[in-house]
Design an enzyme around this catalytic site. Structure first.
Site, mmCIF file in Angstrom:
data_model
loop_
_atom_site.group_PDB
_atom_site.id
_atom_site.type_symbol
_atom_site.label_atom_id
_atom_site.label_comp_id
_atom_site.label_asym_id
_atom_site.label_seq_id
_atom_site.Cartn_x
_atom_site.Cartn_y
_atom_site.Cartn_z
ATOM 1 C CD GLU A 157 -2.930 -1.000 2.369
ATOM 2 O OE1 GLU A 157 -2.730 -0.526 3.197
ATOM 3 O OE2 GLU A 157 -3.927 -1.742 2.124
ATOM 4 C CD GLU A 182 -4.143 -6.146 2.532
ATOM 5 O OE1 GLU A 182 -5.095 -5.212 2.943
ATOM 6 O OE2 GLU A 182 -3.024 -5.875 2.389
#
Ligand code: BG6
Length: 468
Positions: A173, A367
């Site tokens: 991320e 995810e």
């Protein structure tokens, strides 16, 4: 309906710091995540507080239980497992010359065991696990010296796991660098800075991350030409609050703030829109000769992102300079989970399409998952119908995106087994198909119990998505 390709990676995702525990064992150093007693969004404690209980220091004890846990994941049918290597197990302080052999031995066993159980390992190099020493001494990626420390770590693990790991994610991320600069960029000293200095530091740190990423891709190609590197974003899909063109423009600019990271890592150049913002903000980047060429030449092979929810923005919301984790407003049209996160499966289809239209590169959903407060019922079970519903809707969204023409090669459910939550650093917020009998105070048997959703995902995998 047959839509998912035969070799589709039905996967699960987790991270070292949220699962392993053993936070100070076998020579491991202290990471940023280790300092978080409750909620990194507020910033961690500056030191470990003696006597305080840190659920994340125990995790789910995966350091010791991985063999049995992997058997369960094999039974679930996972084709791949995404987890991270904890940087501080390999380089406890981050700037040592030699790695910690004990730490490497753990991952030798873990990765071999993942493969032995029929799963493809997908490894995140840096998942908020930067050694604290690097954050304190260098202010993380604000300093150019971090690149060398990061690459030494990359070289060690790329060489060690050559031929075993095909998919690497250099940074988890990475677009969180602007909203969660400590976790994503190890920027120790940023929150107290005035806005202009903060913005300058975040862009400079981003540049160092881009160079580090390009050099990691170069290294990986030299060490293991078969392996692939993926750029990984948190996909904070942004909707305009109204049809007021200014709201629409703001939401678009917010997306560009996220795409900045994938544009550089996939397209190999700074997007012009971000150069303009940097100019307006008075940002002056310190670059070294050759940086632009490295970034241009060594781009990622695939695109990946986490997707949990979408957000709403109006024209008053700042595009740059805001920290503090999740931001944006909730969408009054969407249902929420127990943690207040909006449920937006169509948003996942939209996100995949946006990313495929933008880059035309294979996509891994790194995810996606459903969290809830859970405990065993009187029969010792967890009937997690809401999770099944969430999964069904989101997998249908992935299926539709594939039918739209997007090349999606895998889906990692976060997390196949309960782990500590990252945002709140405890075990109240559970995502797993497997319940771990352990609470945020450290009580419980640590027994693993299959939830109802276990059988659902198992069937989805068994039928290669035909039974969704
Ligand atoms: C992602 C992180 O941001 O979201 C994970 O990569 C994290 O580490 C996941 O666990 C879910 O967030 P949370 O706060 O619900 O654990």
């Amino acid at each position: 309906m047959r839509v998912f390709p035969e070799n589709f990676l039905w996967a699960g995702a987790m991270s070292a710091n949220q699962s392993e525990g053993a936070w100070d064992e076998d020579g491991k150093g202290v990471t940023i995540a280790d300092l978080c007693q409750r909620g990194f969004l507020k910033g961690p404690d500056q030191e470990i507080v003696p006597g305080a209980f840190y659920p994340i220091h125990i995790g789910i004890d995966f350091y010791r239980t991985y063999k049995e846990d992997l058997k369960l994941l094999k039974e679930l049918g996972l084709k791949a497992l995404r987890t991270s290597i904890n940087w501080a197990r390999i380089y406890p302080n981050g700037d040592e010359e030699q790695p910690n052999e004990k730490g490497l031995e753990f991952y030798d066993h873990l990765i071999r065991e993942i493969v032995a159980n029929g799963m493809e390992p997908i490894i995140t190099v840096s998942h908020f696990e930067t050694p604290v020493h690097l954050a304190k001494k260098y202010n993380g990626f604000a300093s150019r010296e971090m690149i060398g420390h990061y690459l030494r770590y990359c070289r060690t693990i790329f060489q060690r796991y050559r031929g075993l790991v095909k998919y690497w994610l250099p940074f988890n991320e990475i677009n969180n660098l602007q909203s969660m600069p400590l976790c994503a960029g190890a920027l120790w000293d940023i929150e107290s800075q005035p806005r202009d200095k903060k913005v300058q530091t975040m862009f400079q740190a981003s540049h160092h991350v881009f160079v580090a990423n390009a050099m990691a891709v170069k290294l990986l190609r030299e060490i293991d030409p078969e392996a692939k590197a993926g750029c990984m974003l948190t996909y904070k899909l942004s909707y305009p609050k109204t049809s007021d063109p200014e709201d629409v423009w703001t939401a678009f600019q917010i997306m560009r703030r996220h795409w900045f990271y994938s544009d550089v890592m996939i397209n190999g150049a700074y997007p012009r829109n971000m150069l303009r913002i940097m100019e307006d903000e008075g940002v002056v980047l310190a670059k070294e000769p050759g940086d632009d060429e490295l970034i241009r030449q060594y781009t990622c092979d695939f695109v990946s992102f986490s997707y949990y929810t979408s957000f709403v923005f109006d024209k008053t919301m700042p595009v740059i300079g805001q920290t503090g984790g999740l931001f944006g407003e909730h969408n009054p049209r969407l249902p929420k989970n127990a943690w207040g996160w909006d449920k937006d499966p169509l948003g996942l289809r939209y996100s995949i399409n946006q990313m495929y239209d933008r880059y035309h590169k294979p996509i891994l959903i790194a995810e996606n998952g459903f969290s809830d407060y859970e405990s065993l019922d009187k029969n010792g079970q967890v009937e997690d119908d809401d999770r099944i519903e969430f999964l069904r809707e989101h997998l249908l969204a992935v299926r539709e995106a594939i039918r739209d023409g997007c090349d999606v090669f895998g889906y990692c459910y976060w997390t196949p087994i309960d782990v500590c939550s990252e945002g709140s650093m405890q075990l109240d917020k559970r995502y797993g198909f497997i319940y771990v009998d352990h609470d945020k105070y450290g009580n419980g048997t640590k027994k693993r119990i299959r939830k109802k959703s276990f059988a659902y995902y198992q069937k989805v995998i068994e039928t290669n998505g035909r039974s969704i």
